[in-house]
Motif scaffolding. Sequence first.
Motif, PDB file in Angstrom:
ATOM      1  N   ILE A   1       0.870  -1.170   0.000  1.00 25.88           N
ATOM      2  CA  ILE A   1       0.000   0.000   0.000  1.00 25.88           C
ATOM      3  C   ILE A   1       0.907   1.220   0.000  1.00 25.88           C
ATOM      4  O   ILE A   1       1.787   1.341   0.852  1.00 25.88           O
ATOM      5  CB  ILE A   1      -0.922   0.046   1.245  1.00 25.88           C
ATOM      6  N   CYS A   2       0.704   2.101  -0.965  1.00 24.56           N
ATOM      7  CA  CYS A   2       1.516   3.315  -1.061  1.00 24.56           C
ATOM      8  C   CYS A   2       0.605   4.524  -0.933  1.00 24.56           C
ATOM      9  O   CYS A   2      -0.272   4.748  -1.775  1.00 24.56           O
ATOM     10  CB  CYS A   2       2.257   3.357  -2.404  1.00 24.56           C
ATOM     11  N   ILE A   3       0.786   5.288   0.163  1.00 27.10           N
ATOM     12  CA  ILE A   3       0.060   6.548   0.279  1.00 27.10           C
ATOM     13  C   ILE A   3       0.945   7.625  -0.321  1.00 27.10           C
ATOM     14  O   ILE A   3       2.161   7.617  -0.152  1.00 27.10           O
ATOM     15  CB  ILE A   3      -0.357   6.864   1.732  1.00 27.10           C
ATOM     16  N   ASN A   4       0.332   8.543  -1.072  1.00 25.36           N
ATOM     17  CA  ASN A   4       1.106   9.456  -1.885  1.00 25.36           C
ATOM     18  C   ASN A   4       0.455  10.830  -1.954  1.00 25.36           C
ATOM     19  O   ASN A   4      -0.756  10.959  -1.822  1.00 25.36           O
ATOM     20  CB  ASN A   4       1.195   8.869  -3.300  1.00 25.36           C
ATOM     21  N   ALA A   5       1.281  11.817  -2.168  1.00 26.98           N
ATOM     22  CA  ALA A   5       0.815  13.169  -2.474  1.00 26.98           C
ATOM     23  C   ALA A   5       1.579  13.611  -3.717  1.00 26.98           C
ATOM     24  O   ALA A   5       2.465  14.439  -3.667  1.00 26.98           O
ATOM     25  CB  ALA A   5       1.047  14.121  -1.300  1.00 26.98           C
ATOM     26  N   SER A   6       1.243  12.970  -4.825  1.00 30.96           N
ATOM     27  CA  SER A   6       1.910  13.230  -6.094  1.00 30.96           C
ATOM     28  C   SER A   6       1.134  14.311  -6.839  1.00 30.96           C
ATOM     29  O   SER A   6      -0.020  14.093  -7.211  1.00 30.96           O
ATOM     30  CB  SER A   6       1.975  11.940  -6.914  1.00 30.96           C
ATOM     31  N   PRO A   7       1.751  15.471  -7.062  1.00 33.12           N
ATOM     32  CA  PRO A   7       1.035  16.572  -7.701  1.00 33.12           C
ATOM     33  C   PRO A   7       0.670  16.284  -9.151  1.00 33.12           C
ATOM     34  O   PRO A   7       1.337  15.507  -9.838  1.00 33.12           O
ATOM     35  CB  PRO A   7       2.030  17.730  -7.648  1.00 33.12           C
ATOM     36  N   PHE A   8      -0.383  16.939  -9.594  1.00 27.31           N
ATOM     37  CA  PHE A   8      -0.807  16.838 -10.982  1.00 27.31           C
ATOM     38  C   PHE A   8       0.246  17.426 -11.897  1.00 27.31           C
ATOM     39  O   PHE A   8       0.846  18.459 -11.617  1.00 27.31           O
ATOM     40  CB  PHE A   8      -2.124  17.598 -11.190  1.00 27.31           C
ATOM     41  N   ASP A   9       0.483  16.727 -12.979  1.00 26.41           N
ATOM     42  CA  ASP A   9       1.330  17.201 -14.067  1.00 26.41           C
ATOM     43  C   ASP A   9       0.733  16.596 -15.317  1.00 26.41           C
ATOM     44  O   ASP A   9       0.415  15.404 -15.343  1.00 26.41           O
ATOM     45  CB  ASP A   9       2.778  16.730 -13.854  1.00 26.41           C
ATOM     46  N   LEU A  10       0.587  17.385 -16.359  1.00 22.78           N
ATOM     47  CA  LEU A  10      -0.064  16.934 -17.578  1.00 22.78           C
ATOM     48  C   LEU A  10       0.520  15.632 -18.108  1.00 22.78           C
ATOM     49  O   LEU A  10      -0.186  14.776 -18.612  1.00 22.78           O
ATOM     50  CB  LEU A  10       0.022  18.033 -18.647  1.00 22.78           C
ATOM     51  N   ASP A  11       1.819  15.440 -17.982  1.00 15.64           N
ATOM     52  CA  ASP A  11       2.486  14.256 -18.535  1.00 15.64           C
ATOM     53  C   ASP A  11       2.799  13.177 -17.505  1.00 15.64           C
ATOM     54  O   ASP A  11       3.452  12.194 -17.831  1.00 15.64           O
ATOM     55  CB  ASP A  11       3.792  14.680 -19.223  1.00 15.64           C
ATOM     56  N   LYS A  12       2.363  13.350 -16.263  1.00 15.20           N
ATOM     57  CA  LYS A  12       2.798  12.436 -15.206  1.00 15.20           C
ATOM     58  C   LYS A  12       1.957  11.164 -15.103  1.00 15.20           C
ATOM     59  O   LYS A  12       2.433  10.160 -14.575  1.00 15.20           O
ATOM     60  CB  LYS A  12       2.787  13.150 -13.867  1.00 15.20           C
ATOM     61  N   GLY A  13       0.740  11.175 -15.602  1.00 19.53           N
ATOM     62  CA  GLY A  13      -0.145  10.022 -15.459  1.00 19.53           C
ATOM     63  C   GLY A  13       0.445   8.731 -15.989  1.00 19.53           C
ATOM     64  O   GLY A  13       0.448   7.706 -15.319  1.00 19.53           O
ATOM     65  N   GLU A  14       0.972   8.761 -17.204  1.00 23.11           N
ATOM     66  CA  GLU A  14       1.552   7.565 -17.798  1.00 23.11           C
ATOM     67  C   GLU A  14       2.805   7.125 -17.050  1.00 23.11           C
ATOM     68  O   GLU A  14       3.036   5.933 -16.857  1.00 23.11           O
ATOM     69  CB  GLU A  14       1.872   7.805 -19.271  1.00 23.11           C
ATOM     70  N   GLU A  15       3.619   8.095 -16.636  1.00 23.33           N
ATOM     71  CA  GLU A  15       4.832   7.765 -15.882  1.00 23.33           C
ATOM     72  C   GLU A  15       4.456   7.113 -14.550  1.00 23.33           C
ATOM     73  O   GLU A  15       5.056   6.114 -14.141  1.00 23.33           O
ATOM     74  CB  GLU A  15       5.656   9.029 -15.635  1.00 23.33           C
ATOM     75  N   ARG A  16       3.459   7.647 -13.881  1.00 16.50           N
ATOM     76  CA  ARG A  16       3.004   7.106 -12.605  1.00 16.50           C
ATOM     77  C   ARG A  16       2.531   5.665 -12.784  1.00 16.50           C
ATOM     78  O   ARG A  16       2.892   4.780 -12.006  1.00 16.50           O
ATOM     79  CB  ARG A  16       1.875   7.989 -12.065  1.00 16.50           C
ATOM     80  N   GLN A  17       1.723   5.434 -13.817  1.00 16.70           N
ATOM     81  CA  GLN A  17       1.223   4.083 -14.086  1.00 16.70           C
ATOM     82  C   GLN A  17       2.375   3.112 -14.335  1.00 16.70           C
ATOM     83  O   GLN A  17       2.367   1.985 -13.828  1.00 16.70           O
ATOM     84  CB  GLN A  17       0.301   4.099 -15.302  1.00 16.70           C
ATOM     85  N   ALA A  18       3.366   3.550 -15.092  1.00 16.77           N
ATOM     86  CA  ALA A  18       4.504   2.689 -15.411  1.00 16.77           C
ATOM     87  C   ALA A  18       5.302   2.331 -14.158  1.00 16.77           C
ATOM     88  O   ALA A  18       5.738   1.185 -13.993  1.00 16.77           O
ATOM     89  CB  ALA A  18       5.406   3.365 -16.439  1.00 16.77           C
ATOM     90  N   VAL A  19       5.504   3.299 -13.270  1.00 18.89           N
ATOM     91  CA  VAL A  19       6.266   3.055 -12.040  1.00 18.89           C
ATOM     92  C   VAL A  19       5.543   2.050 -11.143  1.00 18.89           C
ATOM     93  O   VAL A  19       6.147   1.100 -10.639  1.00 18.89           O
ATOM     94  CB  VAL A  19       6.518   4.383 -11.278  1.00 18.89           C
ATOM     95  N   ILE A  20       4.245   2.230 -10.982  1.00 21.87           N
ATOM     96  CA  ILE A  20       3.487   1.316 -10.121  1.00 21.87           C
ATOM     97  C   ILE A  20       3.455  -0.086 -10.733  1.00 21.87           C
ATOM     98  O   ILE A  20       3.686  -1.085 -10.049  1.00 21.87           O
ATOM     99  CB  ILE A  20       2.058   1.840  -9.885  1.00 21.87           C
ATOM    100  N   ALA A  21       3.182  -0.169 -12.032  1.00 18.35           N
ATOM    101  CA  ALA A  21       3.130  -1.470 -12.712  1.00 18.35           C
ATOM    102  C   ALA A  21       4.476  -2.187 -12.616  1.00 18.35           C
ATOM    103  O   ALA A  21       4.529  -3.402 -12.405  1.00 18.35           O
ATOM    104  CB  ALA A  21       2.714  -1.281 -14.163  1.00 18.35           C
TER     105      ALA A  21
END
Length: 175
Positions: A110-130
């Motif tokens: 379980i990872c609790i996070n406060a990752s700010p919005f960035d237009l290009d960050k969604g895909e990067e975030r998904q890749a890191v978690i996967a």
Amino acid sequence: HSHGITIVTGFVDSDPNKKNEDGSIRKFNSALILHDGDVVGSRNKTALPNYRYFDDKRYFSEGDSIEAIRIKVGAKEECIGLLVCEEIWDENDAQKVANQMKQDGARLLICINASPFDLDKGEERQAVIAKHSRETGLPIIYVNACGIGDNGKNIIIFDGSSRVYDGCGREIYQA
């Protein structure tokens, strides 16, 4: 309020027995698990970011323990790896918290996070978690803050986008 459920939350922990160089009490950016009316475990964040608008090292000390948390659910014991924010963004860190949690017996991350919005960050975030899910073979619940924060220097938008991944790196739910 945790009777019959499990709650994971962030909080500021402190250790009055440990002092900083200026004599102030050490504070930690921490996560806590409450279950069925009891505190069953907590841990202090070990990876403190200091870039862009993150200034963790100014306020917090690094935690020194990377251990999974064991909780009793009914008659069964579960072992949870609890990560705090930056610990999942470990590409350049020698310390791989998710892998260490797996080695300590975690069956769920379980990872609790406060990752700010960035237009290009969604895909990067998904890749890191996967990637962490595939590498450890563990399911991951990634919970991200949602809303607006003000750190005194910047107004920061948090997009939520919490997700659940199975142990093969596949996203199975997105909030």
